[in-house]
Write a protein that holds these residues in place. Structure first.
Motif, short mmCIF file in Angstrom:
data_model
loop_
_atom_site.label_atom_id
_atom_site.label_comp_id
_atom_site.label_asym_id
_atom_site.label_seq_id
_atom_site.Cartn_x
_atom_site.Cartn_y
_atom_site.Cartn_z
N UNK A 302 1.14 -1.45 0.57
CA UNK A 302 -0.09 -0.41 0.43
C UNK A 302 0.61 0.83 0.31
N UNK A 303 1.69 1.84 0.88
CA UNK A 303 2.46 2.33 1.58
C UNK A 303 3.36 2.69 -0.30
N UNK A 304 4.28 1.54 -0.77
CA UNK A 304 4.84 1.89 -1.87
C UNK A 304 4.01 2.00 -2.59
N UNK A 305 3.02 1.44 -3.11
CA UNK A 305 1.64 2.51 -5.03
C UNK A 305 1.32 3.30 -4.20
N UNK A 306 0.94 3.73 -3.00
CA UNK A 306 0.81 5.45 -2.87
C UNK A 306 1.47 6.36 -3.02
N UNK A 307 2.49 6.23 -2.78
CA UNK A 307 3.62 6.47 -2.30
C UNK A 307 4.10 6.95 -3.99
N UNK A 308 3.95 5.87 -4.74
CA UNK A 308 5.07 6.03 -6.22
C UNK A 308 3.63 6.90 -6.83
N UNK A 309 1.96 6.51 -6.80
CA UNK A 309 1.32 7.50 -7.80
C UNK A 309 1.85 8.85 -6.85
N UNK A 310 1.29 9.01 -5.73
CA UNK A 310 1.46 10.85 -6.06
C UNK A 310 2.67 11.46 -6.35
N UNK A 311 3.90 10.63 -5.93
CA UNK A 311 4.86 11.38 -6.60
C UNK A 311 5.55 10.94 -8.21
N UNK A 312 4.57 10.44 -8.53
CA UNK A 312 3.81 10.46 -9.85
C UNK A 312 3.25 11.42 -10.30
N UNK A 313 1.97 12.20 -9.74
CA UNK A 313 1.49 12.95 -9.86
C UNK A 313 1.86 14.03 -10.16
N UNK A 314 3.13 14.46 -8.89
CA UNK A 314 3.78 15.44 -8.64
C UNK A 314 5.19 15.70 -9.64
N UNK A 315 5.37 14.30 -10.06
CA UNK A 315 6.11 14.92 -11.20
C UNK A 315 6.07 15.08 -12.97
N UNK A 316 4.26 14.67 -12.22
CA UNK A 316 4.02 15.57 -13.63
C UNK A 316 2.95 17.30 -13.93
N UNK A 317 3.51 17.97 -13.15
CA UNK A 317 3.42 18.86 -12.62
C UNK A 317 1.37 19.00 -11.54
N UNK A 318 1.79 18.32 -11.29
CA UNK A 318 0.08 17.47 -10.69
C UNK A 318 -0.85 17.74 -11.45
N UNK A 319 -1.07 17.18 -12.70
CA UNK A 319 -2.03 16.65 -13.88
C UNK A 319 -2.22 15.42 -13.67
N UNK A 320 -3.19 14.68 -13.45
CA UNK A 320 -3.64 13.38 -13.45
C UNK A 320 -3.78 13.05 -14.14
N UNK A 321 -2.85 11.55 -14.84
CA UNK A 321 -3.22 11.27 -16.53
C UNK A 321 -3.83 9.61 -15.75
N UNK A 322 -4.67 9.44 -16.79
CA UNK A 322 -5.29 8.38 -17.11
C UNK A 322 -4.00 6.96 -16.34
N UNK A 323 -2.90 7.04 -17.59
CA UNK A 323 -1.77 6.04 -16.96
C UNK A 323 -1.11 6.37 -17.32
N UNK A 324 0.50 5.83 -16.87
CA UNK A 324 2.37 5.18 -16.53
C UNK A 324 2.34 4.80 -17.10
N UNK A 325 4.39 4.80 -17.75
CA UNK A 325 4.65 3.99 -17.55
C UNK A 325 5.13 3.28 -16.15
N UNK A 326 5.87 2.43 -16.34
CA UNK A 326 6.10 2.12 -14.68
C UNK A 326 6.89 2.31 -14.46
N UNK A 327 7.21 3.06 -15.11
CA UNK A 327 8.98 4.33 -14.49
C UNK A 327 8.62 5.69 -14.07
#
Length: 601
Positions: A302-327
């Motif tokens: 839970x922690x790993x996945x939720x942290x990855x998801x929020x950090x990835x959204x922040x990495x994309x300037x806070x814009x939520x995308x439908x999907x991302x690559x695994x990195x």
């Protein structure tokens, strides 16, 4: 532990049934194994890498890695208890043999290389086995070639290096750039090994055969330790455990991303065009899988996945995308390699164009995941809390817009599921703020906007004719994803939500709990496994547990009689009894867990 038995495992035009595959994985990649001992799909080193074996998408020219008795045989197979190590028993006229297969790991996690191990143990008599290794060419973009080294023969396939390692009793009868073939006589009480080592743009480690063989049992123990750490205490514990192990395949350990499935282009309907690449991390699917991990007590995941998801959204300037690559990158636009596709179902796709869509329901998925996280006793950091508040404000700003909906359709509409999920977004945001997890600055605004959404849904998304909430505003069509909106029904209109669930069974299930996604789609695809479990969850949450339990029993009997060691695809054709779509499918397995949890409350 589910056992599956076959006599003469069928292939039609070179293809095994989509429901006949079992999976093995190592936290980075997943391989699919047919009952005849053929690994027909494996993307190495990662789930979204080009496939090393791809016969599942082109029987005539695809790569595969097979160990199979040379004569007639019967197959029985199962996963080891509390494990994703697969055991396959071949019974022949001359004897029997056990094949134990694993994508190996160790106690510290995945190995720095890919290690696919296949242990062969003679049980009775003697059994002659044929070993075949045919590397894939990634749709003729790679030309395999062999290099002789002091450690053995190394096969180069583009940027991959592979080495086939075998015990001395494997006799290689053919060896060239395009195929390796051999035979093995399995004798009672004798253990042999066939293994494949793979690296990508880095040196190839070559452990001893004894160490590779030992990694199988270490991997098995690691799976068991993880499974024993789970805290789920509800009904259907064995099914929940097996689905938990299937979801664990989808966690990409280098980053914490959660893939929707580890395959691409397996058709939703044979010969049709709905063949999509699911080897990426969908915001929606990831949130739902995190919820399932919460149910079973898998805190680290839970922690790993939720942290990855929020950090990835922040990495994309806070814009939520439908999907991302695994990195965490941008998913590539679709391309179409010249493969025939499973049973001529094409196009085969690499990449996914849903990456550019707007799906309003993602805001609710993210806020609901945050709520589960804090209810489990955890604490949001300030950066994540500010991100969630900003997403709630964005949702309040744009909820009136059309979108592509949860089903990623090209037809932009005011989808009812999207609107209701926006209501849920703001309801949860206000709740989190009142409990001190988010800033309370915008609570009054969220409350007002939530009231407006409710009024709009009740005025525009209800059909008196169908006595149901509809697929989208102004339509009388129905949508099974409304099963996910029971939270809205409990707080806004219980009577209408219960009536909607009845209508969904009548129209989308034809009186049965196996549901199609939405009205009219049964002409081109099969029932959607997750929708059926969502129905069970909704009925249980709305207070009709007896009916929910009956439906759960019916669904499990339908699926597990054809479930192939309970590795679930995306869809199940109730007419033919065959599975369809990508596998193992995260939505199918997480929905089972959440349905069982709802029945357990």
């Amino acid at each position: 532990m589910k056992n599956e038995s076959y006599i003469h495992p069928p292939r039609h035009d070179g293809y095994a049934g989509l429901g006949d595959y079992a999976a093995i994985g190592d936290g980075r990649s997943v391989a699919l194994i047919a009952p005849d001992g053929a690994i027909d799909w494996w993307c190495a080193p990662n789930m979204d890498s080009p496939p090393l074996f791809d016969r599942i998408l082109d029987a005539a020219s695809g790569g595969f890695f097979q160990i199979e008795p040379t004569g007639d045989y019967r197959v029985e197979r199962r996963y080891r208890e509390n494990s994703n190590v697969l055991e396959t028993c071949y019974q022949t006229a001359s004897g029997s043999v056990m094949l134990t297969e694993s994508l190996n790991s160790n106690y510290a996690g995945r190995l720095p290389w890919c290690e696919l191990a296949r242990r062969v143990e003679g049980l009775t008599g003697e059994v002659e086995l044929r070993v075949s290794f045919v590397p894939g060419t990634a749709a003729c973009t790679r030309s395999p070639w062999i290099q002789t080294t002091d450690k053995g023969q190394v096969i180069h396939i583009g940027d991959l290096m592979a080495m086939l390692r075998t015990s001395d009793d494997v006799s290689l009868t053919h060896f060239d750039d395009h195929a390796i073939e051999g035979t093995l006589i399995a004798r009672e009480g004798v253990r042999s090994l066939v293994a494949l080592l793979v690296s990508h743009k880095e040196p190839l480690a070559v452990p001893s055969l004894e160490k590779i063989d030992g990694h199988i049992d270490i991997s098995d123990h690691v799976w068991q330790l993880w499974c024993e750490s789970l805290t789920y205490q509800g009904v259907f514990p064995e099914h929940v455990k097996r689905s938990a192990l299937a979801l664990k395949f989808l966690l990409y350990s280098p980053t914490g991303a959660l893939a929707a499935a580890p395959t691409t282009s397996l058709p939703e309907g044979i010969g049709g065009e709905k063949n999509y690449d699911y080897r990426y991390a969908w915001t929606r699917d990831a949130c739902m899988i995190i919820r399932a991990f919460t149910v079973i007590g898998a805190l680290e995941e839970c922690k790993a996945a939720f942290s990855w998801l929020t950090n990835t959204i922040l990495r994309h300037d806070g814009k939520v995308r439908v999907c991302y690559t695994l990195d965490g990158g941008i998913v590539p636009a679709e391309s179409y390699p010249p493969l025939s596709g499973y049973k001529n179902s094409h196009p085969v796709r690499i990449g996914n164009n849903a990456r550019d869509q707007q799906q309003l329901s993602m805001y609710g998925d993210l806020l609901a995941t945050a709520l589960l996280f804090v209810r489990a006793g955890h604490v949001l950091d300030l950066t994540t809390a500010r991100l969630l508040a900003a997403l709630a404000n964005t949702c309040a700003d744009i909820w009136k817009q059309e979108d592509s909906g949860i089903w990623e359709l090209h037809d932009l509409q005011h989808y009812t599921h999207s609107k209701i999920t926006c209501w849920i977004t703001l309801d949860i945001a206000a709740h989190l703020a009142r409990e001190g997890h988010l800033e309370a600055t915008w609570v009054a605004r969220w409350d007002r906007e939530k009231t407006r959404i409710q009024a709009w849904v009740e005025a525009h998304c209800w059909s008196e004719k169908k006595q149901s909430y509809t697929f989208y505003a102004g339509s009388d069509r129905l949508d099974a994803s409304l099963c996910l909106t029971w939270h809205y029904g409990k707080h806004c209109n219980v009577q209408r939500m219960r009536s909607t669930l009845n209508a969904l069974v009548d129209e989308l299930g034809h009186g049965e709990p196996m549901l199609y996604r939405y009205s009219g789609v049964e002409q081109e695809e099969s029932t959607f496994v997750a929708c059926s479990f969502w129905l069970v969850e909704a009925l249980a949450e709305m207070g009709d547990k007896a009916r929910a339990r009956r439906y759960m029993d019916t669904i499990l009997k339908t699926l597990c009689d054809k479930g192939n060691v309970e590795t679930f695809n995306e869809m199940f054709d109730v007419r033919s009894g065959e599975w369809r779509g990508n596998v193992p499918q995260g939505l199918s397995h997480l929905a089972l867990i959440c349905a069982a949890d709802a029945l357990s409350k």
